[in-house]
Design a protein around this motif. Structure first.
Motif, PDB file in Angstrom:
ATOM      1  N   UNK A  42       0.869  -1.342  -0.098  1.00 60.49           N
ATOM      2  CA  UNK A  42       0.009  -0.157  -0.047  1.00 60.49           C
ATOM      3  C   UNK A  42       0.842   0.999  -0.085  1.00 60.49           C
ATOM      4  N   UNK A  43       1.998   1.419   0.828  1.00 66.91           N
ATOM      5  CA  UNK A  43       2.829   2.418   1.066  1.00 66.91           C
ATOM      6  C   UNK A  43       3.440   2.864  -0.254  1.00 66.91           C
ATOM      7  N   UNK A  44       4.000   1.571  -0.764  1.00 63.31           N
ATOM      8  CA  UNK A  44       4.933   1.941  -2.023  1.00 63.31           C
ATOM      9  C   UNK A  44       3.835   2.240  -3.342  1.00 63.31           C
ATOM     10  N   UNK A  45       2.678   1.789  -3.254  1.00 59.95           N
ATOM     11  CA  UNK A  45       1.488   2.301  -4.232  1.00 59.95           C
ATOM     12  C   UNK A  45       1.163   3.711  -3.964  1.00 59.95           C
ATOM     13  N   UNK A  46       1.072   4.175  -2.862  1.00 61.98           N
ATOM     14  CA  UNK A  46       0.573   5.465  -2.494  1.00 61.98           C
ATOM     15  C   UNK A  46       1.622   6.491  -2.610  1.00 61.98           C
ATOM     16  N   UNK A  47       2.965   5.987  -2.122  1.00 67.96           N
ATOM     17  CA  UNK A  47       4.041   6.761  -2.330  1.00 67.96           C
ATOM     18  C   UNK A  47       4.120   8.360  -1.929  1.00 67.96           C
ATOM     19  N   UNK A  48       3.536   8.721  -0.626  1.00 70.83           N
ATOM     20  CA  UNK A  48       3.144   9.778  -0.415  1.00 70.83           C
ATOM     21  C   UNK A  48       4.137  10.309   0.419  1.00 70.83           C
ATOM     22  N   UNK A  49       4.264  11.606   0.714  1.00 71.04           N
ATOM     23  CA  UNK A  49       5.357  12.364   1.667  1.00 71.04           C
ATOM     24  C   UNK A  49       4.794  12.626   2.933  1.00 71.04           C
ATOM     25  N   UNK A  50       3.462  12.724   3.062  1.00 72.73           N
ATOM     26  CA  UNK A  50       3.188  12.969   4.389  1.00 72.73           C
ATOM     27  C   UNK A  50       2.010  11.995   4.924  1.00 72.73           C
ATOM     28  N   UNK A  51       2.556  11.074   5.794  1.00 68.02           N
ATOM     29  CA  UNK A  51       1.851   9.946   6.531  1.00 68.02           C
ATOM     30  C   UNK A  51       1.725  10.022   7.720  1.00 68.02           C
ATOM     31  N   UNK A  52       0.751  10.843   8.503  1.00 61.26           N
ATOM     32  CA  UNK A  52       0.717  10.992   9.823  1.00 61.26           C
ATOM     33  C   UNK A  52       0.380   9.857  10.458  1.00 61.26           C
ATOM     34  N   UNK A  53       0.848   9.547  11.637  1.00 65.94           N
ATOM     35  CA  UNK A  53       0.478   8.339  12.585  1.00 65.94           C
ATOM     36  C   UNK A  53      -0.962   8.561  13.071  1.00 65.94           C
ATOM     37  N   UNK A  54      -1.842   7.427  12.814  1.00 68.72           N
ATOM     38  CA  UNK A  54      -3.100   7.314  13.424  1.00 68.72           C
ATOM     39  C   UNK A  54      -3.080   6.583  14.569  1.00 68.72           C
ATOM     40  N   UNK A  55      -4.271   6.531  15.010  1.00 66.97           N
ATOM     41  CA  UNK A  55      -4.866   5.457  16.214  1.00 66.97           C
ATOM     42  C   UNK A  55      -4.911   4.085  15.760  1.00 66.97           C
ATOM     43  N   UNK A  56      -5.025   3.092  16.709  1.00 61.81           N
ATOM     44  CA  UNK A  56      -5.127   1.908  16.387  1.00 61.81           C
ATOM     45  C   UNK A  56      -6.382   1.448  15.661  1.00 61.81           C
ATOM     46  N   UNK A  57      -6.322   0.268  14.862  1.00 59.59           N
ATOM     47  CA  UNK A  57      -7.632   0.037  14.021  1.00 59.59           C
ATOM     48  C   UNK A  57      -8.757  -0.432  15.357  1.00 59.59           C
ATOM     49  N   UNK A  58      -9.771   0.104  15.134  1.00 60.64           N
ATOM     50  CA  UNK A  58     -10.926  -0.080  15.893  1.00 60.64           C
ATOM     51  C   UNK A  58     -12.148  -0.981  15.226  1.00 60.64           C
ATOM     52  N   UNK A  59     -11.811  -1.162  13.771  1.00 64.53           N
ATOM     53  CA  UNK A  59     -12.720  -2.072  13.098  1.00 64.53           C
ATOM     54  C   UNK A  59     -13.872  -1.078  12.447  1.00 64.53           C
ATOM     55  N   UNK A  60     -13.505   0.190  12.724  1.00 67.90           N
ATOM     56  CA  UNK A  60     -14.750   1.087  12.432  1.00 67.90           C
ATOM     57  C   UNK A  60     -14.201   2.083  10.988  1.00 67.90           C
ATOM     58  N   UNK A  61     -15.148   2.147   9.885  1.00 70.60           N
ATOM     59  CA  UNK A  61     -14.763   2.890   8.643  1.00 70.60           C
ATOM     60  C   UNK A  61     -15.833   3.769   8.499  1.00 70.60           C
ATOM     61  N   UNK A  62     -15.335   5.023   7.776  1.00 75.72           N
ATOM     62  CA  UNK A  62     -16.292   6.013   7.636  1.00 75.72           C
ATOM     63  C   UNK A  62     -16.323   6.432   6.079  1.00 75.72           C
ATOM     64  N   UNK A  63     -17.044   6.183   5.453  1.00 78.21           N
ATOM     65  CA  UNK A  63     -17.098   6.339   3.837  1.00 78.21           C
ATOM     66  C   UNK A  63     -17.852   7.597   3.432  1.00 78.21           C
ATOM     67  N   UNK A  64     -17.218   8.792   2.985  1.00 81.76           N
ATOM     68  CA  UNK A  64     -18.008   9.924   2.529  1.00 81.76           C
ATOM     69  C   UNK A  64     -18.058   9.912   1.122  1.00 81.76           C
ATOM     70  N   UNK A  65     -19.109  10.661   0.751  1.00 77.94           N
ATOM     71  CA  UNK A  65     -19.424  11.103  -0.568  1.00 77.94           C
ATOM     72  C   UNK A  65     -19.825  12.441  -0.766  1.00 77.94           C
ATOM     73  N   UNK A  66     -19.853  13.082  -1.733  1.00 77.19           N
ATOM     74  CA  UNK A  66     -20.238  14.360  -1.913  1.00 77.19           C
ATOM     75  C   UNK A  66     -21.014  14.847  -2.823  1.00 77.19           C
ATOM     76  N   UNK A  67     -21.976  15.720  -2.694  1.00 74.91           N
ATOM     77  CA  UNK A  67     -23.068  15.959  -3.691  1.00 74.91           C
ATOM     78  C   UNK A  67     -22.973  17.524  -3.936  1.00 74.91           C
ATOM     79  N   UNK A  68     -23.174  18.044  -4.988  1.00 77.55           N
ATOM     80  CA  UNK A  68     -23.415  19.507  -4.967  1.00 77.55           C
ATOM     81  C   UNK A  68     -24.824  20.132  -4.647  1.00 77.55           C
ATOM     82  N   UNK A  69     -24.620  21.239  -4.062  1.00 78.86           N
ATOM     83  CA  UNK A  69     -25.861  21.485  -3.224  1.00 78.86           C
ATOM     84  C   UNK A  69     -27.268  21.611  -4.101  1.00 78.86           C
ATOM     85  N   UNK A  70     -27.106  21.639  -5.665  1.00 76.58           N
ATOM     86  CA  UNK A  70     -28.166  21.825  -6.354  1.00 76.58           C
ATOM     87  C   UNK A  70     -28.738  20.067  -6.604  1.00 76.58           C
ATOM     88  N   UNK A  71     -28.042  19.223  -6.397  1.00 74.49           N
ATOM     89  CA  UNK A  71     -28.251  17.621  -6.553  1.00 74.49           C
ATOM     90  C   UNK A  71     -29.574  17.208  -5.601  1.00 74.49           C
TER      91      UNK A  71
END
Length: 317
Positions: A42-71
């Motif tokens: 994953x790290x090799x494919x993402x190859x990003x400069x900024x990778x902040x440390x996060x908390x331990x995995x608790x099994x929860x995921x948040x999936x966000x999608x965006x809609x324009x105001x007039x949708x």
């Protein structure tokens, strides 16, 4: 422009199927937030400069999608809720709640900046455009870098490995070819170290405005750094435009899977005695790249390491 953001709370193991269900009702471009640790792949494919440390995995995921105001959000949300209920009938998707908020384009552009602050690579100070240089640092070699939408801040180990090699090998008046230029940081370092000219290539058109902005921020003469968009590996027009047996140093901070086909091509752009400085190589792929370098007729000069990343430097005799 303002957008409505809808965030579904689910489980990490249900991410893929929830995203697939969203696509089925016309919702694409889902943003994933979870605490799963990244694999090395994953790290090799993402190859990003900024990778902040996060908390331990608790099994929860948040999936966000965006809609324009007039949708037609009511109709879309109805379809999303129906899709989630269908999923519940045969698998555990967790809470499955949907939270609504609003955001603006500028939030997406600027929020990442909290992770990027000025820092040193040895004696070179790299400063983002939104921070001031401290008085005690005025006499240092300073790079003003704003990655924009093209990656390359200097924070990633692979970039630092190349910068250190440039400090060793750049001579006054050198011609540099930078493959996979991104923000232009390596070319700008080379020019500040005394190189006469840099030619950069990249596949992403976003690299062009990023390089232009960083050239201006560092008072780099426009004619000393040229950019080309295209694949130098298999595009003869790009190869011809770059020129043959022309460069004293070629840098390529890309993944090992790209370095392997690049290496036998790029030797034709190098002068005799030129250095080939590569990075973006996970330690487990070191032998693959050194093998490609030797197969292309280059002499291996040195291998340097930082963390799990490797830089391979070779010379054309």
């Amino acid at each position: 422009m303002k957008w409505n953001c809808f965030t579904i709370k689910t489980k990490t193991e249900a991410e893929d199927i929830v995203i697939s269900a969203l696509a089925d009702v016309g919702v694409e471009g889902v943003e994933i937030r979870d605490h799963q640790p990244l694999t090395e792949e994953d790290k090799a494919q993402m190859f990003v400069d900024i990778m902040p440390e996060g908390p331990e995995d608790d099994g929860t995921a948040y999936l966000s999608f965006y809609l324009e105001e007039d949708a037609d959000k009511e109709e879309i949300l109805k379809n999303v809720r129906n899709a989630l209920e269908e999923l519940r009938s045969f698998m555990d998707i967790g809470e499955g709640s949907i939270e609504e908020s609003s955001t603006e384009d500028k939030d997406w552009i600027n929020n990442w900046k909290e992770y990027f602050h000025q820092f040193y690579v040895d004696d070179i100070l790299i400063v983002p455009s939104w921070e001031e240089v401290k008085a005690e640092d005025k006499d240092k070699m300073i790079l003003h870098i704003d990655p924009g939408t093209a990656f390359g801040t200097g924070m990633h180990e692979t970039t630092q490995l190349v910068i250190r090699q440039l400090k060793k090998y750049v001579k006054e008046g050198d011609q540099i070819l930078d493959v996979g230029t991104g923000s232009g940081i390596l070319g700008i370092v080379a020019l500040k170290l005394g190189a006469a000219h840099v030619t950069g290539t990249d596949l992403d058109p976003c690299a062009v405005p990023a390089v232009e902005e960083n050239k201006e921020a560092n008072e780099i003469a426009d004619e000393s750094f040229d950019m080309m968009i295209g694949n130098i590996i298999d595009d003869k027009a790009v190869q011809d435009q770059a020129g043959y047996e022309k460069y004293d140093i070629v840098t390529a901070n890309i993944l090992s899977d790209v370095l392997v086909p690049l290496t036998p091509v790029i030797v034709h752009q190098m002068k005799k005695g030129a250095y080939y400085i590569t990075s973006g190589i996970l330690d487990v792929k070191e032998s693959v790249v050194t093998g490609a370098v030797k197969a292309a007729g280059l002499q291996l000069v040195e291998v340097t390491r930082q963390g799990e990343w490797v830089s391979v430097t070779a010379r054309k005799d």
